[in-house]
Design a protein around this motif. Sequence first.
Motif, PDB file in Angstrom:
ATOM      1  N   THR A 144       0.907  -1.114  -0.032  1.00  0.00           N
ATOM      2  CA  THR A 144       0.064   0.029   0.034  1.00  0.00           C
ATOM      3  C   THR A 144       0.867   1.233   0.065  1.00  0.00           C
ATOM      4  N   VAL A 145       0.460   2.321  -0.372  1.00  0.00           N
ATOM      5  CA  VAL A 145       1.208   3.466  -0.329  1.00  0.00           C
ATOM      6  C   VAL A 145       1.577   3.848   1.053  1.00  0.00           C
ATOM      7  N   LYS A 146       0.748   3.778   1.996  1.00  0.00           N
ATOM      8  CA  LYS A 146       1.186   3.977   3.442  1.00  0.00           C
ATOM      9  C   LYS A 146       2.292   2.938   3.725  1.00  0.00           C
ATOM     10  N   ALA A 147       2.415   1.774   3.542  1.00  0.00           N
ATOM     11  CA  ALA A 147       3.343   0.865   3.777  1.00  0.00           C
ATOM     12  C   ALA A 147       4.668   1.303   3.272  1.00  0.00           C
ATOM     13  N   HIS A 148       4.545   1.652   1.976  1.00  0.00           N
ATOM     14  CA  HIS A 148       5.710   2.171   1.264  1.00  0.00           C
ATOM     15  C   HIS A 148       6.146   3.251   1.991  1.00  0.00           C
ATOM     16  N   GLY A 149       5.694   4.187   2.343  1.00  0.00           N
ATOM     17  CA  GLY A 149       6.171   5.629   3.040  1.00  0.00           C
ATOM     18  C   GLY A 149       6.620   5.052   4.354  1.00  0.00           C
ATOM     19  N   LEU A 150       6.061   4.159   5.126  1.00  0.00           N
ATOM     20  CA  LEU A 150       6.756   3.799   6.265  1.00  0.00           C
ATOM     21  C   LEU A 150       7.875   3.224   6.303  1.00  0.00           C
ATOM     22  N   ILE A 151       8.130   2.049   5.414  1.00  0.00           N
ATOM     23  CA  ILE A 151       9.496   1.459   5.116  1.00  0.00           C
ATOM     24  C   ILE A 151      10.257   2.221   4.693  1.00  0.00           C
ATOM     25  N   CYS A 152      10.114   3.306   3.992  1.00  0.00           N
ATOM     26  CA  CYS A 152      11.211   4.146   3.327  1.00  0.00           C
ATOM     27  C   CYS A 152      11.866   5.012   4.289  1.00  0.00           C
ATOM     28  N   LYS A 153      11.259   5.107   5.605  1.00  0.00           N
ATOM     29  CA  LYS A 153      11.651   5.723   6.714  1.00  0.00           C
ATOM     30  C   LYS A 153      12.002   5.098   7.861  1.00  0.00           C
ATOM     31  N   ALA A 154      12.016   4.009   7.813  1.00  0.00           N
ATOM     32  CA  ALA A 154      12.198   3.012   8.947  1.00  0.00           C
ATOM     33  C   ALA A 154      13.529   2.955   9.628  1.00  0.00           C
ATOM     34  N   ASP A 155      13.499   3.013  10.736  1.00  0.00           N
ATOM     35  CA  ASP A 155      14.876   2.733  11.604  1.00  0.00           C
ATOM     36  C   ASP A 155      15.313   1.326  11.817  1.00  0.00           C
ATOM     37  N   VAL A 156      14.348   0.659  11.775  1.00  0.00           N
ATOM     38  CA  VAL A 156      14.305  -0.939  12.323  1.00  0.00           C
ATOM     39  C   VAL A 156      13.154  -1.551  11.577  1.00  0.00           C
ATOM     40  N   VAL A 157      13.467  -2.692  10.671  1.00  0.00           N
ATOM     41  CA  VAL A 157      12.505  -3.572   9.896  1.00  0.00           C
ATOM     42  C   VAL A 157      12.686  -5.044  10.699  1.00  0.00           C
ATOM     43  N   ILE A 158      11.709  -5.366  11.246  1.00  0.00           N
ATOM     44  CA  ILE A 158      11.699  -6.947  11.782  1.00  0.00           C
ATOM     45  C   ILE A 158      10.736  -7.598  10.826  1.00  0.00           C
ATOM     46  N   TYR A 159      11.291  -8.531  10.126  1.00  0.00           N
ATOM     47  CA  TYR A 159      10.486  -8.930   9.084  1.00  0.00           C
ATOM     48  C   TYR A 159      10.350 -10.466   8.714  1.00  0.00           C
ATOM     49  N   ASP A 160       9.308 -11.127   8.339  1.00  0.00           N
ATOM     50  CA  ASP A 160       8.975 -12.314   8.346  1.00  0.00           C
ATOM     51  C   ASP A 160       9.676 -13.109   7.230  1.00  0.00           C
ATOM     52  N   ALA A 161       9.874 -14.614   7.007  1.00  0.00           N
ATOM     53  CA  ALA A 161      10.165 -15.152   5.983  1.00  0.00           C
ATOM     54  C   ALA A 161       9.450 -14.925   4.791  1.00  0.00           C
ATOM     55  N   PRO A 221      15.898   3.039   4.353  1.00  0.00           N
ATOM     56  CA  PRO A 221      17.312   3.730   4.414  1.00  0.00           C
ATOM     57  C   PRO A 221      18.289   3.140   4.640  1.00  0.00           C
ATOM     58  N   PRO A 222      19.576   3.583   4.340  1.00  0.00           N
ATOM     59  CA  PRO A 222      20.852   3.099   4.680  1.00  0.00           C
ATOM     60  C   PRO A 222      21.071   2.796   6.005  1.00  0.00           C
ATOM     61  N   HIS A 223      20.673   3.634   7.005  1.00  0.00           N
ATOM     62  CA  HIS A 223      20.741   3.432   8.633  1.00  0.00           C
ATOM     63  C   HIS A 223      19.900   2.186   9.004  1.00  0.00           C
ATOM     64  N   CYS A 224      18.920   1.799   8.355  1.00  0.00           N
ATOM     65  CA  CYS A 224      17.928   0.938   8.827  1.00  0.00           C
ATOM     66  C   CYS A 224      18.470  -0.246   9.460  1.00  0.00           C
ATOM     67  N   LEU A 225      18.233  -0.880  10.455  1.00  0.00           N
ATOM     68  CA  LEU A 225      18.644  -2.397  10.742  1.00  0.00           C
ATOM     69  C   LEU A 225      17.557  -3.246  10.201  1.00  0.00           C
ATOM     70  N   GLN A 226      17.744  -4.452   9.734  1.00  0.00           N
ATOM     71  CA  GLN A 226      16.938  -5.366   9.307  1.00  0.00           C
ATOM     72  C   GLN A 226      17.146  -6.569   9.833  1.00  0.00           C
ATOM     73  N   ILE A 227      16.194  -7.114  10.625  1.00  0.00           N
ATOM     74  CA  ILE A 227      15.961  -8.166  11.411  1.00  0.00           C
ATOM     75  C   ILE A 227      15.363  -9.164  11.160  1.00  0.00           C
ATOM     76  N   ASN A 228      15.742 -10.403  10.391  1.00  0.00           N
ATOM     77  CA  ASN A 228      14.907 -11.494  10.078  1.00  0.00           C
ATOM     78  C   ASN A 228      14.582 -12.598  11.253  1.00  0.00           C
ATOM     79  N   VAL A 229      13.048 -12.460  11.310  1.00  0.00           N
ATOM     80  CA  VAL A 229      12.549 -13.361  12.467  1.00  0.00           C
ATOM     81  C   VAL A 229      11.667 -14.280  11.813  1.00  0.00           C
ATOM     82  N   GLY A 230      12.008 -14.754  10.685  1.00  0.00           N
ATOM     83  CA  GLY A 230      11.051 -15.788   9.812  1.00  0.00           C
ATOM     84  C   GLY A 230      10.688 -16.904  10.556  1.00  0.00           C
ATOM     85  N   LYS A 231       9.438 -17.427  10.364  1.00  0.00           N
ATOM     86  CA  LYS A 231       9.109 -18.676  10.890  1.00  0.00           C
ATOM     87  C   LYS A 231       8.476 -19.428   9.779  1.00  0.00           C
ATOM     88  N   ARG A 232       9.137 -20.636   9.366  1.00  0.00           N
ATOM     89  CA  ARG A 232       8.492 -21.518   8.349  1.00  0.00           C
ATOM     90  C   ARG A 232       8.587 -22.818   8.808  1.00  0.00           C
TER      91      ARG A 232
END
Length: 228
Positions: free
Chosen positions: A17-34, A45-56
């Motif tokens: 969604t447009v809102k989701a895109h805008g939030l991700i573009c300015k995120a400090d941390v993204v905790i994401y699924d598999a 953003p370049p400074h954003c921490l990306q944390i994989n917490v996938g559950k499969r």
Amino acid sequence: MTIYFVGAGVGGIDYLTVKAHGLICKADVVIYDALADDEILKITPPHCLQINVGKRGGQISTPQDKINQILINYGQSYNNVIRLKSGDPGIFGRLSPELRAIAPYNIDYELVPGISSILAAPLWAGVSLTEKNNSQNFVVISGHNPESLDWHILSQIDTLVILMGAKNLPRIIDFLIKGDRPLNGSIIIIKNAGRNNQQIWTGTLNNILSKTEGIALSPCVIVIGNVN
């Protein structure tokens, strides 16, 4: 400081969604699924921490308690934390335990809907979940524990949409047949919906297992009903 529980939708960036895109573009941390598309992580953003917490299923997964603690830790330390869940965060997404975990810490949060594969996958397969004459209703179920469901009732529903049902497909079909679902009833399996490697199998309850024998079907959406 806010945690945004964001639906990643299906497929890549195009289905955010447009809102989701805008939030991700300015995120400090993204905790994401598999099942969140890797392309989405490229717009952080370049400074954003990306944390994989996938559950499969069947693979090494991040325990829910650990995910909860990660949310608490980062939710108290960073301004814009994205908890990125595939599809829509409220559909089979373990949203409730995560909200309960952060509640005692007075961490602000916002829920951002996403396009669920429940709706998108059938459409990509050329299927309308409802039709005036053939399917006036549909039900969505999890295939994780088919023994816990009332198949006598489910067998009478016009159209069934099943997530996480690949492993238990033989048992699901057996339950449906015992519930008097016709052997020639239509079934469609959509694997990796919306991605470049999307695959689709069509058949009947009587022959779909032979058509997909030896094929790893997960992750997939299963549609059963006279809607194609």
